[in-house]
Design an enzyme around this catalytic site. Structure first.
Site, PDB file in Angstrom:
ATOM      1  N   ASP A 506     -45.238 -12.892  27.635  1.00 31.69           N
ATOM      2  CA  ASP A 506     -46.429 -13.393  28.308  1.00 31.69           C
ATOM      3  C   ASP A 506     -45.957 -13.996  29.634  1.00 31.69           C
ATOM      4  OD1 ASP A 506     -48.971 -14.682  28.830  1.00 31.69           O
ATOM      5  OD2 ASP A 506     -48.042 -16.516  28.070  1.00 31.69           O
ATOM      6  N   ASP A 739     -47.268 -18.170  24.380  1.00 34.69           N
ATOM      7  CA  ASP A 739     -47.481 -19.595  24.156  1.00 34.69           C
ATOM      8  C   ASP A 739     -48.922 -19.960  23.877  1.00 34.69           C
ATOM      9  OD1 ASP A 739     -48.437 -21.111  27.147  1.00 34.69           O
ATOM     10  OD2 ASP A 739     -48.139 -18.965  26.921  1.00 34.69           O
ATOM     11  N   ASP A 743     -52.498 -15.273  23.328  1.00 39.99           N
ATOM     12  CA  ASP A 743     -51.335 -14.484  22.921  1.00 39.99           C
ATOM     13  C   ASP A 743     -51.261 -14.313  21.406  1.00 39.99           C
ATOM     14  OD1 ASP A 743     -50.392 -14.430  25.598  1.00 39.99           O
ATOM     15  OD2 ASP A 743     -49.529 -16.419  25.332  1.00 39.99           O
TER      16      ASP A 743
END
Length: 843
Positions: A506, A739, A743
């Site tokens: 990410d 995080d 996600d």
């Protein structure tokens, strides 16, 4: 490749609605956004992967065990947590029990996440009915949010092992003091005492003594050994031999032989073998569970972002707090600064900067005004809005939550190495025991001696060492990870992933630090102007304004920032931590409540900036258009710098005084210092590095030129991230590192999910590993520990098989009796314990 079966009203990649979107590709496929189209263009032609097949596999249509995942009309999905699942056979058994329940159309269980999804008719089978149907035989099913049941299960596990240890000590004391001396008399007592023991144990006086030992052993076998017996039963029922079956065969055989010996007046009882097997294996498993609980407790201060109530506005303008389930389509809800929007809808009154990072991954707040759509779970950063609840009265955040649970319940665990070996070992051991017993009978040996030889084969083959090999090695891995502030949630992590073919990162909050900061300020913006801009922005709750206020408040000079190009953090792509300024005093009504407010004479807030008078001087901070609308001069150099910085994906704001824009302050998300070293190390390890973000393409452009980054996908929604990971999994083992809540579906879908510790609770729940210290460089350590744990497991199993290679032939030839077999078994277990106690990264 074209997915002909995909509904044209849904995104070809992620299945989200495409109404209002005109994004298509050359083959006519429709997409909800450009990000999904880019992923499809890049991965849609991967060999042997079809989008519909991937969705079918994820939804269970491609697997008989998950056949009910397309929920029939009138049925709903219920998710339960199940204690007691610890292997692939448990998954199959739970699914079979669930599907046999009336009203259930399908079930999918995962021991990796202790989750089962059951599709059922709520009128026929309630959640309580389903939990009751699954509970039993050592399993305990309950609602995922039932903390009391979870604590109760943990307490029962501790009590069960405690019973085994205490009563086991009582049994072994009798053996050490009374029974063992009859075998090793010279080492314990004089001949007269030995003779007394032998005569007493051979007489009827010993019957109560034997019965007491038998009773204690029965309790140990039935209470402490219950999970092992349950696993053995499930293994036999599903015809999938595992370690539990192998352990249970040895323990129960010794128990039955000893009980039969008491019944017929025999002299040999081997309850000590049963006790040793059950207690040693149970303590090893409990030690592993304790280490995992200790690791999980390290995760604290994670922010849960679910919303359970809303402020509903009545027709007369009054408002009341109501539960989300009481909202209906068309209701109006007031949301103020610092609060989360409870459900999807559209703005009907007011204007606000809305941070959608937790849901969409977009790092920068978006200004919402009349008619603009909003998503449930997003945060109002500045201002206040009234929204009209959408047709479904649901939240995008809730849909993400359900997707995560769906993926978790469908993430089947692997068959562990020890269980794979057991599929071969169990039939061989049973065959050897039968052959040895039969051969001894044919050769004329008494029945008792023949059975004793067969029992000896089972005992020496008892895999105490094998039973300890995996849990102790895994516990060592979890322990060593914890020492490095890495929390491992799932004991199958170290077997599921040792090498990675693809590692997906990410962006915001993962490759960046998760805080918005001033990253650059023109030298034209002197300290006095920056200070006054900060005082003005101090009245705004917008993250950009808060970043400007913070940098001035620390005393950092604009020149220093301009030269270094660094700041204090980055804005979250998915909500690693709440963006700066979201937890602030929402009072912006003009009352002084911030430092410097005594110098602020007036304040005005606009959609594209703020203006006011500070120390008698008029100050404006915002987009150049705000300056022009007020008739202020915007030099070409300032306008060009604004546009140039905007192309990088950052947020440039012009700042000026007394009618002229004097310079530019740039706010953005800064890369973590360790990001380059981390992705380079992973790339050099042979894995493909992918950056996957919900942020726009401009914000992700900086990664495209890095030599270690192979692909960058930007503007991808949470559902699209999960689908992207599913496609990448088709090319090899895939690890996802993220995080935020957005996600979570991708973390759950990946072969291994790693969540940064500063992230949201949902991200941590969906992941297999969490980095508590929020240190990206710890990713390399995770892989090092996985490889080291794998070596330790194989080393332990090697010790166990060396023992078996010597002991089994001796037992088959009649050169080893059960007592010596038990001693040898204990010695091999001690070797495994000693080997597991060493630090993993010393290997």
């Amino acid at each position: 490749m074209t997915d002909a079966t995909v509904d044209e009203r849904q995104c070809t990649l992620c299945n989200l609605p495409v109404e209002g979107s005109d994004v298509t590709d050359d083959e006519g496929n429709r997409f909800c956004c450009v990000g999904c189209r880019d992923v499809y263009d890049a991965l849609g032609d991967v060999e042997d992967i079809d989008a519909e097949d991937v969705r079918s596999a994820r939804d269970g249509e491609a697997d008989d065990a998950d056949a009910g995942r397309a929920v029939p009309d009138g049925h709903e999905a219920t998710y339960l947590e199940v204690d007691g699942m610890h292997c692939a056979t448990c998954e199959a058994f739970i699914e079979s029990v669930a599907t046999e329940t009336e009203g259930v159309s399908g079930a999918s269980a995962s021991y990796v996440t202790d989750t089962v999804r059951i599709d059922h008719d709520p009128e026929t089978a309630t959640q309580e009915d389903l939990a009751d149907a699954i509970s039993g035989l050592g399993y305990s099913a309950y609602d995922r949010d039932d903390a009391f049941s979870r604590r109760q299960a943990d307490n029962w596990e501790m009590a069960r092992v405690g019973v085994g240890v205490l009563m086991g000590m009582m049994v072994m004391l009798q053996y050490v003091v009374i029974i063992y001396p009859t075998y090793f008399g010279a080492w314990f007592y004089d001949e007269r005492t030995m003779q007394f023991f032998r005569e007493t144990l051979a007489s009827d006086l010993a019957t109560p003594f034997y019965l007491m030992i038998a009773a204690l052993t029965t309790i140990i076998l039935g209470v402490t050994g219950k999970p092992i017996l349950q696993g053995a039963y499930v293994s036999a029922k599903t015809r999938s031999p595992n370690m539990d079956l192998l352990v249970a065969i040895a323990a129960v055989s010794a128990y039955l032989y000893s009980t039969l010996s008491i019944a017929v007046g025999g002299e040999h009882i081997y309850y000590d073998v049963t006790v040793a097997i059950i207690v040693i294996v149970s303590v090893g498993n409990y030690y592993e569970s304790t280490i995992k609980r200790e690791a999980t407790e390290r995760l604290s201060d994670l922010t849960s972002v679910q919303v359970d109530s809303a402020r509903r506005v009545s027709e007369d303008g009054s408002h009341e707090d109501v539960a989300l389930e009481d909202l209906a389509a068309g209701d109006r809800v007031l949301v103020r600064a610092g609060e989360r929007i409870p459900v999807d809808g559209a703005v009907v009154d007011g204007e606000a900067a809305v941070d959608e990072a937790v849901v969409t991954g977009e790092s920068l707040p978006v200004t919402k005004t009349d008619g603009d759509p909003v998503v449930g779970g997003s945060m109002v950063a500045d201002g206040a809005v009234t929204i009209e609840v959408g047709e479904d009265a649901t939240s995008s955040l809730d849909r993400i939550t359900e997707l995560v649970w769906d993926l978790q319940s469908g993430t089947h665990g692997i068959q562990k190495l020890a269980d794979k070996l057991a599929t071969i070992f169990v039939p061989v051991v049973l065959a050897l025991a039968v052959v040895v017993t039969a051969a001894r009978l044919v050769l004329g040996a008494p029945v008792e001696d023949a059975l004793l030889d067969g029992l000896t084969v089972l005992i020496v083959s008892c895999p105490c060492a094998l039973g300890l090999a995996t849990p102790l090695a895994v516990a060592a891995g979890i322990r060593d990870a914890l020492e490095r502030s890495i929390v491992v949630f799932d004991d199958s992590v170290f077997e599921r992933i040792r090498t990675a073919d693809t590692v997906v990162f990410d962006k915001t909050g993962t490759l960046t630090t998760g805080d918005m900061t001033v990253v650059e300020a023109d030298t034209d913006v002197d300290g006095d102007l920056l200070e006054k801009a900060a005082i003005l922005e101090g009245r705004s709750a917008h993250p950009v304004g808060q970043a400007i206020t913070a940098v001035a408040g620390t005393g950092a000079s604009s020149d220093d920032d301009a030269e270094s190009g660094t700041g204090t953090g980055a804005v979250a792509d998915g909500g690693a931590v709440e963006p700066a300024g979201t937890e602030i005093d929402a009072d912006v009504d003009g009352e002084p409540d911030e430092p410097g407010d005594d110098r602020l004479e007036s304040f005005e807030s606009y959609r594209n900036g703020v203006a006011g008078v500070v120390d008698g001087e008029e100050i404006v901070v915002g987009h150049p258009d705000l300056f022009r609308d007020r008739g202020w001069a915007v030099p070409d150099a300032v306008a060009e710098r604004v546009e140039a910085h905007r192309e990088t994906g950052r947020v440039p704001v012009a700042v000026g005084r007394e009618g002229t824009a004097e310079g530019v302050i740039v706010v953005g998300d800064e890369l973590r210092e360790e990001w380059g070293e981390t992705v380079t190390a992973i790339s050099e390890g042979g894995a493909e590095v992918v950056v996957l973000t919900g942020d726009d393409a401009k914000a992700a452009d900086r990664f495209r030129d890095h030599e270690a980054v192979d692909r960058v996908f930007a503007g991808v929604p949470p559902e699209g991230k999960a689908e992207t990971v599913e496609r990448l999994k088709g090319t090899g083992r895939t690890v996802m590192i993220g995080d935020g809540t957005n996600d979570a579906p991708a973390l759950a879908a990946a072969d291994l999910g790693i969540a940064l510790g500063g992230g949201t609770a949902m991200a941590a729940d969906a992941a297999d590993v969490a980095l508590v210290d929020d240190d990206l460089s710890s990713v390399d350590t995770v892989f090092d520990l996985a490889r080291a744990t794998d070596r330790r497991v194989k080393g332990n199993i090697g010790w166990a098989f060396c023992y078996n290679a010597v002991a089994i032939p001796l037992a088959v030839t009649g050169l080893l009796n059960p007592l010596f077999a038990a001693v040898a078994m204990g010695t091999s277990s001690l070797l495994v314990v000693t080997n597991s106690s060493r630090s993993l990264l010393e290997d």
